[in-house]
Scaffold this active site. Structure first.
Site, PDB file in Angstrom:
ATOM      1  N   ARG A  91       0.825  -1.205   0.000  1.00 36.81           N
ATOM      2  CA  ARG A  91       0.000   0.000   0.000  1.00 36.81           C
ATOM      3  C   ARG A  91       0.858   1.253   0.000  1.00 36.81           C
ATOM      4  O   ARG A  91       1.887   1.299   0.663  1.00 36.81           O
ATOM      5  CB  ARG A  91      -0.906   0.009   1.239  1.00 36.81           C
ATOM      6  CG  ARG A  91      -2.199  -0.708   1.006  1.00 36.81           C
ATOM      7  CD  ARG A  91      -2.985  -0.910   2.256  1.00 36.81           C
ATOM      8  NE  ARG A  91      -3.110   0.255   3.110  1.00 36.81           N
ATOM      9  CZ  ARG A  91      -3.919   0.298   4.167  1.00 36.81           C
ATOM     10  NH1 ARG A  91      -4.665  -0.748   4.475  1.00 36.81           N
ATOM     11  NH2 ARG A  91      -3.985   1.361   4.923  1.00 36.81           N
ATOM     12  N   ARG A 142      -0.347   8.074  10.621  1.00 36.06           N
ATOM     13  CA  ARG A 142      -1.566   7.296  10.889  1.00 36.06           C
ATOM     14  C   ARG A 142      -1.678   6.918  12.361  1.00 36.06           C
ATOM     15  O   ARG A 142      -2.763   6.938  12.930  1.00 36.06           O
ATOM     16  CB  ARG A 142      -1.594   6.045  10.005  1.00 36.06           C
ATOM     17  CG  ARG A 142      -1.906   6.386   8.555  1.00 36.06           C
ATOM     18  CD  ARG A 142      -1.452   5.312   7.614  1.00 36.06           C
ATOM     19  NE  ARG A 142      -2.231   4.103   7.757  1.00 36.06           N
ATOM     20  CZ  ARG A 142      -1.791   2.899   7.386  1.00 36.06           C
ATOM     21  NH1 ARG A 142      -0.585   2.757   6.877  1.00 36.06           N
ATOM     22  NH2 ARG A 142      -2.564   1.857   7.524  1.00 36.06           N
TER      23      ARG A 142
HETATM   24  P1  AMP Z   1      -7.509   1.489   6.447  1.00 41.10           P
HETATM   25  O1  AMP Z   1      -7.507   0.565   5.280  1.00 41.10           O
HETATM   26  O2  AMP Z   1      -8.713   1.280   7.340  1.00 41.10           O
HETATM   27  O3  AMP Z   1      -6.213   1.459   7.210  1.00 41.10           O
HETATM   28  O4  AMP Z   1      -7.659   2.984   5.865  1.00 41.10           O
HETATM   29  C1  AMP Z   1      -6.679   3.541   5.017  1.00 41.10           C
HETATM   30  C2  AMP Z   1      -6.856   5.033   4.912  1.00 41.10           C
HETATM   31  O5  AMP Z   1      -8.148   5.325   4.374  1.00 41.10           O
HETATM   32  C3  AMP Z   1      -6.791   5.805   6.219  1.00 41.10           C
HETATM   33  O6  AMP Z   1      -5.458   6.086   6.611  1.00 41.10           O
HETATM   34  C4  AMP Z   1      -7.571   7.065   5.852  1.00 41.10           C
HETATM   35  O7  AMP Z   1      -6.797   7.931   5.030  1.00 41.10           O
HETATM   36  C5  AMP Z   1      -8.688   6.504   4.978  1.00 41.10           C
HETATM   37  N1  AMP Z   1      -9.863   6.111   5.794  1.00 41.10           N
HETATM   38  C6  AMP Z   1     -10.387   4.858   5.928  1.00 41.10           C
HETATM   39  N2  AMP Z   1     -11.450   4.862   6.749  1.00 41.10           N
HETATM   40  C7  AMP Z   1     -11.607   6.149   7.161  1.00 41.10           C
HETATM   41  C8  AMP Z   1     -12.525   6.801   8.036  1.00 41.10           C
HETATM   42  N3  AMP Z   1     -13.494   6.125   8.673  1.00 41.10           N
HETATM   43  N4  AMP Z   1     -12.376   8.139   8.211  1.00 41.10           N
HETATM   44  C9  AMP Z   1     -11.425   8.846   7.570  1.00 41.10           C
HETATM   45  N5  AMP Z   1     -10.517   8.296   6.752  1.00 41.10           N
HETATM   46  C10 AMP Z   1     -10.601   6.965   6.530  1.00 41.10           C
END
Ligand code: AMP
Length: 221
Positions: free
Chosen positions: A167, A178
């Protein structure tokens, strides 16, 4: 396969790379629930170059959260689809207090509520080491780890055969942002759900099977 008699409306919480994606796959398979991952929905939008995906990409690459109104609209629509009527697993949402409040409001309107908020607990130093080994499938969202969950064939998704990628936000710099966003913006939602009496904590630094075993025990209780 696991069966429970009540509707399961579940949130899976925890810092990035704690294993939310991997555990989500096991939960939805065994409890027959739709897996609603906002991260996967956004990545699908980026892959297809939708306006939403293009809007989200710069935030995601920088490790920052996408604005609440974008995410809330996305989840609101998804939760009202037919397959969510019997329950759902939310992975990566809510991530801020306004998102949690919007979700409460929507569920209240639908006469439903979150009944399990599972918190994966993990030490941040170990997570930073984990992140560089993560590989994901851009097509089906499956997640692998070069140390702990290797794909059968190098660089290829076990589930759909697509080529695996690292990613764009799995770099150390973006990961630090993050983690910081998690501590400042997301961790407060744990107290939000503790006040509702629905939080169960699970130690995420065990084997995948052990973590899942604990989650299953919680959901069957
Ligand atoms: P994840 O796959 O859940 O780690 O999400 C990857 C990225 O997507 C995060 O670092 C945020 O940039 C964005 N993202 C995913 N879910 C959310 C959320 N509920 N609110 C805001 N940004 C999100």
């Amino acid at each position: 396969m696991s069966t429970v008699n009540k509707e399961l409306n579940i949130i899976l919480m925890g810092p990035p790379a704690a294993g939310k994606g991997t555990q989500s796959e096991l939960i939805v398979k065994n409890f027959h629930l739709p897996h609603i991952s906002t991260g996967d929905m956004l990545r699908a939008g980026i892959e297809k170059k939708t306006p939403l995906g293009l809007q989200a990409k710069s935030y995601m690459d920088a490790g920052q959260l996408v604005p609440d109104e974008v995410i809330i609209g996305l989840v609101k629509e998804r939760l009202q689809e037919e397959d969510c009527k019997g329950g759902f697993l939310l992975d990566g949402f809510p991530r801020t207090i306004p998102q949690a409040e919007a979700l409460d409001k929507l569920l209240r309107e639908l006469g439903r509520k979150i009944n399990y908020a599972i918190l994966l607990v993990a030490d941040e130093k170990i997570l930073t080491a984990r992140i560089t080994n993560r590989r994901v499938c851009p097509k089906c969202g499956a997640s692998f780890n070069l140390e702990t969950k290797k794909p059968v064939k190098d660089g290829i998704c076990d589930l759909c055969g697509h080529e695996l990628i690292q990613r764009g936000d799995d770099t150390e710099a973006s990961f630090r942002v993050r983690l910081d966003a998690y501590a400042k913006q997301t961790y407060p939602i744990v107290d939000h759900y503790k006040a509702q009496g629905v939080v169960s904590e699970v130690n995420a630094l065990q084997s995948i099977e052990q973590v899942y075993g604990e989650i299953e025990k919680v959901l069957k209780d």
